[in-house]
Design a protein around this motif. Structure first.
Motif, PDB file in Angstrom:
ATOM      1  N   UNK A   5      21.223 -18.003 -29.267  1.00 42.46           N
ATOM      2  CA  UNK A   5      21.567 -19.413 -29.089  1.00 42.46           C
ATOM      3  C   UNK A   5      23.075 -19.520 -28.869  1.00 42.46           C
ATOM      4  N   UNK A   6      23.489 -19.897 -27.670  1.00 41.77           N
ATOM      5  CA  UNK A   6      24.923 -20.019 -27.414  1.00 41.77           C
ATOM      6  C   UNK A   6      25.471 -21.259 -28.122  1.00 41.77           C
ATOM      7  N   UNK A  23      22.134 -24.023 -17.630  1.00 46.00           N
ATOM      8  CA  UNK A  23      23.326 -23.961 -18.480  1.00 46.00           C
ATOM      9  C   UNK A  23      23.119 -23.156 -19.755  1.00 46.00           C
ATOM     10  N   UNK A  24      22.001 -23.322 -20.430  1.00 46.92           N
ATOM     11  CA  UNK A  24      21.803 -22.615 -21.700  1.00 46.92           C
ATOM     12  C   UNK A  24      21.697 -21.105 -21.493  1.00 46.92           C
ATOM     13  N   UNK A  29      24.637 -15.801 -21.641  1.00 45.72           N
ATOM     14  CA  UNK A  29      25.190 -14.614 -20.982  1.00 45.72           C
ATOM     15  C   UNK A  29      26.702 -14.551 -21.158  1.00 45.72           C
ATOM     16  N   UNK A  30      27.365 -15.681 -21.018  1.00 40.24           N
ATOM     17  CA  UNK A  30      28.821 -15.731 -21.203  1.00 40.24           C
ATOM     18  C   UNK A  30      29.168 -15.417 -22.652  1.00 40.24           C
ATOM     19  N   UNK A  31      28.440 -16.015 -23.577  1.00 41.18           N
ATOM     20  CA  UNK A  31      28.677 -15.808 -25.012  1.00 41.18           C
ATOM     21  C   UNK A  31      28.552 -14.331 -25.399  1.00 41.18           C
ATOM     22  N   UNK A  58      31.408 -11.561 -15.146  1.00 41.97           N
ATOM     23  CA  UNK A  58      29.958 -11.650 -15.056  1.00 41.97           C
ATOM     24  C   UNK A  58      29.534 -11.637 -13.590  1.00 41.97           C
ATOM     25  N   UNK A  59      28.779 -10.643 -13.227  1.00 39.27           N
ATOM     26  CA  UNK A  59      28.314 -10.505 -11.845  1.00 39.27           C
ATOM     27  C   UNK A  59      26.844 -10.927 -11.767  1.00 39.27           C
ATOM     28  N   UNK A  60      26.513 -11.810 -10.859  1.00 43.50           N
ATOM     29  CA  UNK A  60      25.132 -12.240 -10.649  1.00 43.50           C
ATOM     30  C   UNK A  60      24.557 -11.483  -9.464  1.00 43.50           C
TER      31      UNK A  60
END
Length: 72
Positions: A5-6, A23-24, A29-31, A58-60
């Motif tokens: 849970x970010x 967004x979640x 992923x960022x967190x 972060x590479x998508x």
């Protein structure tokens, strides 16, 4: 269902670069400071210049591009 849970503040922050429905997951992923997120969503992730600029760590990639880049 997310297992991480970010923080809500981070979810709100990423709304400046990603669509609400993503967004979640993106905030998680960022967190977690992941290096690669695999997706088929080119419009909102892979070809999104805001993500590339704001979150350069972060590479998508599509699953196929990931395999080509890291295993072939």
């Amino acid at each position: 269902m997310l297992t991480i849970e970010p923080p809500e503040k981070l979810v709100e922050e990423v709304l400046t670069v990603i669509d609400f429905k993503d967004a979640e997951v993106f905030a998680a992923a960022v967190h977690m400071r992941v290096n690669v997120i695999l997706t088929l969503d080119r419009k909102h992730f892979i070809e999104n210049p805001l993500i590339q600029r704001e979150y350069p760590f972060l590479e998508a990639l599509t699953p196929g591009d990931f395999i080509k880049k890291y295993f072939i």
